[in-house]
Design a protein around this motif. Structure first.
Motif, PDB file in Angstrom:
ATOM      1  N   LEU A  72       0.839  -1.305   0.150  1.00  0.00           N
ATOM      2  CA  LEU A  72      -0.085   0.051  -0.124  1.00  0.00           C
ATOM      3  C   LEU A  72       0.908   1.259   0.090  1.00  0.00           C
ATOM      4  CD1 LEU A  72      -2.817  -0.757   2.371  1.00  0.00           C
ATOM      5  CD2 LEU A  72      -2.782  -1.091   0.149  1.00  0.00           C
ATOM      6  N   ALA A  73       2.064   1.289   0.725  1.00  0.00           N
ATOM      7  CA  ALA A  73       3.109   2.439   0.805  1.00  0.00           C
ATOM      8  C   ALA A  73       3.176   2.696  -0.815  1.00  0.00           C
ATOM      9  CB  ALA A  73       4.156   2.277   1.640  1.00  0.00           C
ATOM     10  N   LEU A  74       3.809   1.522  -1.587  1.00  0.00           N
ATOM     11  CA  LEU A  74       4.186   1.653  -2.766  1.00  0.00           C
ATOM     12  C   LEU A  74       2.922   2.451  -3.727  1.00  0.00           C
ATOM     13  CD1 LEU A  74       6.045   1.375  -5.271  1.00  0.00           C
ATOM     14  CD2 LEU A  74       5.518  -0.912  -5.336  1.00  0.00           C
ATOM     15  N   VAL A  75       1.571   1.712  -3.566  1.00  0.00           N
ATOM     16  CA  VAL A  75       0.574   2.010  -4.324  1.00  0.00           C
ATOM     17  C   VAL A  75       0.076   3.552  -4.089  1.00  0.00           C
ATOM     18  CG1 VAL A  75      -1.736   1.635  -4.784  1.00  0.00           C
ATOM     19  CG2 VAL A  75      -0.409  -0.423  -4.477  1.00  0.00           C
ATOM     20  N   GLY A  79      -0.215   6.276  -7.110  1.00  0.00           N
ATOM     21  CA  GLY A  79      -1.352   6.798  -7.290  1.00  0.00           C
ATOM     22  C   GLY A  79      -0.962   8.583  -7.519  1.00  0.00           C
ATOM     23  N   ARG A  80      -0.047   8.918  -6.611  1.00  0.00           N
ATOM     24  CA  ARG A  80       0.390  10.169  -6.801  1.00  0.00           C
ATOM     25  C   ARG A  80       0.871  10.453  -8.005  1.00  0.00           C
ATOM     26  NH1 ARG A  80       5.100  12.913  -5.981  1.00  0.00           N
ATOM     27  NH2 ARG A  80       5.003  15.038  -4.990  1.00  0.00           N
ATOM     28  N   ALA A  81       1.705   9.437  -8.478  1.00  0.00           N
ATOM     29  CA  ALA A  81       2.391   9.722  -9.936  1.00  0.00           C
ATOM     30  C   ALA A  81       1.324   9.453 -11.253  1.00  0.00           C
ATOM     31  CB  ALA A  81       3.507   8.806 -10.015  1.00  0.00           C
ATOM     32  N   CYS A  82       0.037   8.963 -10.903  1.00  0.00           N
ATOM     33  CA  CYS A  82      -0.766   8.786 -11.739  1.00  0.00           C
ATOM     34  C   CYS A  82      -0.401   7.583 -12.768  1.00  0.00           C
ATOM     35  CB  CYS A  82      -1.386   9.940 -12.655  1.00  0.00           C
ATOM     36  SG  CYS A  82      -2.969   9.605 -13.334  1.00  0.00           S
ATOM     37  N   GLU A 237      -4.277   4.096  -3.602  1.00  0.00           N
ATOM     38  CA  GLU A 237      -4.095   4.894  -4.957  1.00  0.00           C
ATOM     39  C   GLU A 237      -4.907   6.027  -4.879  1.00  0.00           C
ATOM     40  OE1 GLU A 237      -4.186   3.543  -9.641  1.00  0.00           O
ATOM     41  OE2 GLU A 237      -6.177   3.116  -8.428  1.00  0.00           O
ATOM     42  N   MET A 238      -6.203   6.051  -4.264  1.00  0.00           N
ATOM     43  CA  MET A 238      -7.001   7.289  -4.470  1.00  0.00           C
ATOM     44  C   MET A 238      -6.531   8.343  -3.425  1.00  0.00           C
ATOM     45  SD  MET A 238     -11.039   6.154  -4.862  1.00  0.00           S
ATOM     46  CE  MET A 238     -10.800   4.888  -3.584  1.00  0.00           C
ATOM     47  N   ALA A 239      -5.938   7.897  -2.245  1.00  0.00           N
ATOM     48  CA  ALA A 239      -5.269   8.628  -1.487  1.00  0.00           C
ATOM     49  C   ALA A 239      -4.016   9.462  -1.948  1.00  0.00           C
ATOM     50  CB  ALA A 239      -5.137   8.058  -0.268  1.00  0.00           C
ATOM     51  N   GLY A 240      -3.409   8.761  -2.957  1.00  0.00           N
ATOM     52  CA  GLY A 240      -1.926   9.232  -3.496  1.00  0.00           C
ATOM     53  C   GLY A 240      -2.498  10.231  -4.497  1.00  0.00           C
ATOM     54  N   ILE A 345      -9.084   8.663 -10.072  1.00  0.00           N
ATOM     55  CA  ILE A 345      -9.930   8.427  -8.845  1.00  0.00           C
ATOM     56  C   ILE A 345     -11.279   8.137  -8.974  1.00  0.00           C
ATOM     57  CG2 ILE A 345     -10.863   9.710  -7.047  1.00  0.00           C
ATOM     58  CD1 ILE A 345      -8.785  11.897  -7.020  1.00  0.00           C
ATOM     59  N   LEU A 346     -11.851   8.384 -10.048  1.00  0.00           N
ATOM     60  CA  LEU A 346     -13.226   7.902 -10.549  1.00  0.00           C
ATOM     61  C   LEU A 346     -13.358   6.529 -10.837  1.00  0.00           C
ATOM     62  CD1 LEU A 346     -16.267   8.463 -11.071  1.00  0.00           C
ATOM     63  CD2 LEU A 346     -15.525   9.317 -13.508  1.00  0.00           C
ATOM     64  N   ALA A 347     -12.340   6.021 -11.515  1.00  0.00           N
ATOM     65  CA  ALA A 347     -11.982   4.663 -11.916  1.00  0.00           C
ATOM     66  C   ALA A 347     -11.662   3.733 -10.826  1.00  0.00           C
ATOM     67  CB  ALA A 347     -11.052   4.557 -13.124  1.00  0.00           C
TER      68      ALA A 347
END
Length: 374
Positions: A72-75, A79-82, A237-240, A345-347
């Motif tokens: 999760l730390a990686l994901v 997410g932050r990088a999309c 991912e959404m949080a990132g 985020i929507l996906a």
């Protein structure tokens, strides 16, 4: 409970951020969003060299044997990088399911996934679009033939293998098939989020004895836990992604001048940015609390994951929508990356179970009737 990152998780996030800033800047994400494949083989090879696809795979199969928390730390950084690609579907959900399955086929595939030689996707959803064992209608007969279709299969154009979940006489049953098996075809589906989703067409596909994952009727026992981990991964991912929207908005508020001063000097923008921060942090820590309950084996783990998924989706979507308001006209332009994060985020809010499914899980955990019509 202590939800602070361990030194290993901090190091993983820092190294991932450095790599992604260098090799996957937003300019490249924009380019890949316009690419029909939406996938960079060179990037996948590089992250395989870093060991990311094998993070959840045991060391005896070439993986790192890391925890879900480290994944999760990686994901969150992805997410932050999309980051574009099938990481969550293959390296989180499929890998978790294969790890729970016994048999040579699953072990051989895990070893190949760990080094990035193969990519695995999942074919589960059907006409109803519900991630629910009761919604499975595709008939599966072990050592028989498979005919039907699956919808919204992610990244089928780059996957080498697929886990198909259907219904046998004994109940939900999973089979592992190579994508080049005769009779398997993939047709691209239009998606407003830009995700690469496909209709998987199965035309008299042969099922061999060693294709079976587990035993007939145990398919949901394998994939149910994998989808819970996948839901947490989508939360991270959404949080990132929401974190990056916050950063973009704060930077814009510092440099965009209106009325002779930066718009960040106006109280309305300050309040809006504060709301973004609140939503990002609350979504992030609900995710990590749910991970803690799952890792601890607590009985309320499923409800905690469901609550994190529902709230995280709502909070991250609020961040994206408010971000467009703060950014103004440039935020609605495709030349600006904000739309990429909004779509991601929507996906993610719909993947691994939508709000209705997870609200049902929360309702069940506290003794309320489920709201979804059956």
């Amino acid at each position: 409970m202590d939800l602070s990152f361990s030194p290993a998780q901090q190091l993983l996030q820092q190294s991932a951020r450095t790599f992604l800033q260098r090799r996957c800047p937003l300019e490249r994400v924009q380019e890949l969003a316009l690419d029909p494949r939406g996938f960079a083989a060179d990037l996948w090879k590089e992250i395989a060299t870093l060991g990311w696809p094998g993070l959840l795979i045991s060391p005896d199969l070439g993986g790192s044997g890391a925890s879900v928390g480290e994944a999760l730390a990686l994901v969150e950084e992805l997410g932050r990088a999309c980051f574009p690609g099938p990481f969550i579907a293959s390296a989180v959900v499929a890998t978790t399911a294969l790890g729970l399955a016994a048999g040579r086929r699953a072990r051989d595939l895990l070893a190949a996934l760990a080094v990035g030689e193969r990519i695995c996707t999942l074919a589960v959803l059907e006409e109803s679009g519900r991630l629910d064992p009761d919604a499975l209608t595709l008939p599966i007969a072990p050592s028989g033939r498979l005919t039907g279709r699956k919808l919204f299969v992610p990244d089928a154009h780059v996957a080498t293998d697929v886990i198909v979940l259907g219904r046998a006489a004994a109940g939900p049953t999973a089979v592992l098939l190579p994508m080049d098996r005769a009779g398997i075809g993939a047709r691209a589906l239009d998606s407003m989020t830009g995700d690469k989703l496909f209709e998987l067409e199965l035309a008299d596909v042969a099922i061999r004895p060693d294709d079976l994952l587990g035993t007939p009727g145990d398919g949901w026992a394998l994939l149910g836990p994998a989808f819970r981990v996948g839901a947490l991964a989508r939360c991270a991912e959404m949080a990132g992604a929401a974190q990056r929207v916050l950063e973009l908005c704060v930077e814009h508020a510092r440099v965009r001048v209106q009325g002779g001063r930066p718009i960040g000097a106006y109280q309305a923008i300050q309040h809006a940015c504060s709301d973004l921060y609140r939503d990002v942090e609350s979504a992030r820590w609900l995710t990590w609390e749910a991970e803690w309950t799952l890792a601890s084996g607590r009985p309320d783990a499923q409800a905690a994951v469901a609550a994190a998924k529902v709230y995280g989706a709502e909070a991250a979507l609020r961040v994206a929508r408010r971000g467009h308001q703060i950014m103004g006209a440039i935020g609605y332009s495709e030349e600006h990356p904000l739309h990429l994060f909004h779509k991601r985020i929507l996906a993610a809010s719909l993947d691994a179970g939508d709000a209705a499914l997870h609200l049902d899980a929360v309702a069940t955990s506290i003794g309320l009737p489920q709201g979804r019509p059956r």
